[in-house]
Design a protein around this motif. Sequence first.
Motif, PDB file in Angstrom:
ATOM      1  N   ARG A  39       0.826  -1.210   0.000  1.00 26.80           N
ATOM      2  CA  ARG A  39       0.000   0.000   0.000  1.00 26.80           C
ATOM      3  C   ARG A  39       0.858   1.256   0.000  1.00 26.80           C
ATOM      4  N   ASP A  40       1.865   1.285   0.870  1.00 29.61           N
ATOM      5  CA  ASP A  40       2.709   2.477   0.978  1.00 29.61           C
ATOM      6  C   ASP A  40       3.516   2.706  -0.298  1.00 29.61           C
ATOM      7  N   PHE A 100       1.160   4.283  -2.874  1.00 29.69           N
ATOM      8  CA  PHE A 100       0.944   5.713  -2.629  1.00 29.69           C
ATOM      9  C   PHE A 100       2.178   6.533  -2.997  1.00 29.69           C
ATOM     10  N   LEU A 157       2.656   7.332  -6.664  1.00 27.70           N
ATOM     11  CA  LEU A 157       1.695   8.294  -7.211  1.00 27.70           C
ATOM     12  C   LEU A 157       2.192   9.741  -7.111  1.00 27.70           C
ATOM     13  N   TYR A 158       3.163   9.989  -6.243  1.00 34.31           N
ATOM     14  CA  TYR A 158       3.609  11.371  -6.035  1.00 34.31           C
ATOM     15  C   TYR A 158       4.135  12.042  -7.303  1.00 34.31           C
ATOM     16  N   LYS A 184       1.115  13.188  -9.033  1.00 32.35           N
ATOM     17  CA  LYS A 184       0.516  14.304  -8.295  1.00 32.35           C
ATOM     18  C   LYS A 184       1.276  15.596  -8.561  1.00 32.35           C
ATOM     19  N   GLN A 232       9.229   2.508  -0.566  1.00 28.36           N
ATOM     20  CA  GLN A 232       8.523   3.709  -1.021  1.00 28.36           C
ATOM     21  C   GLN A 232       9.428   4.548  -1.920  1.00 28.36           C
ATOM     22  N   TRP A 254       5.312  15.241  -0.999  1.00 29.27           N
ATOM     23  CA  TRP A 254       5.561  14.102  -0.111  1.00 29.27           C
ATOM     24  C   TRP A 254       6.165  14.581   1.206  1.00 29.27           C
ATOM     25  N   ASP A 301       3.502  16.017   3.388  1.00 24.95           N
ATOM     26  CA  ASP A 301       2.684  14.978   4.015  1.00 24.95           C
ATOM     27  C   ASP A 301       3.432  14.294   5.153  1.00 24.95           C
TER      28      ASP A 301
END
Length: 284
Positions: A19-20, A23, A26-27, A30, A221, A253, A256
């Motif tokens: 999951r991490d 995500f 995707l940065y 984004k 990640q 990132w 966040d």
Amino acid sequence: MSQQLPPGVVQRVFIYPARDGFFACLYPIKGIFYFIKHPFLYPLLRARLLPAFLLSAFVLLNLFFWTYLPQVAFLAIFHRTGSAWVNGTFLVLGEGAAIVALLFEAFLVDESQVDVFDSVLVHKGFEGLVREYRPVSAEGNNPVQRLGKPTRSSVYGPFSLRQILEFIILLPLNLIPYVGVPLFVMLTGYRAGPLQHWRYFKLRGFDKEQRNAFVKRRRWQYTWYGTVYLLLQLVPPLSMLFLLTAAVSSALWAADLETQRRQQEVRIAQNPDYTDDPAGGRAV
């Protein structure tokens, strides 16, 4: 009798890292959309657009003209089907991206990337971090105009001889049909990902030990983030634009991560027995 895994092991070992990683990768996307939606960043691109395009076109045209067919012919020794043409294309694009990034980041774009990164942090409300390295005015129509000149040495990404050597060492992976290109991109992304947060590490005041520990906790990640970043660098007409949007994505990132860290510090202050990683353990 088969032993049953303790509760939560599957989630911690497989589900949460997957999951991490998703995500994190995707940065870079984004960052592109954030750049498009925030015109205050456009002047930082316009100043570099023409030299970036000319430099990129010059390098790629020469590489394809002089080296593409010889490299495809060499790859054909190891490839029994037309995959030599595909691997040869990615090989030349990778070589071009590396040369252009070295030239452009070294001489033209690093200062712009620092400005992009700092502007996004200011826009996200983290001007306190940026003030460690440059003044941030309360006046100004947008975050770019609020930034003062750096008061300390400011580098977005350091020159990495190790990354260049690893790039050269990993080039033979392109000899492997079909899986060679994905392996090459992913393994080079392993190194490229953490370098995109060099500015963040400096703003946080990390020493080498702290930086390595921070990266180690987020190794997958950073690998997936770096892989997508490098894939975008292989898009010939837009690779220079993606150097700037990469700075946007790494700042998003970082923002966040800072939000997570501060939320966890509040929880620790309210509950001294709280033991989670105060630096934020996952991408958002």
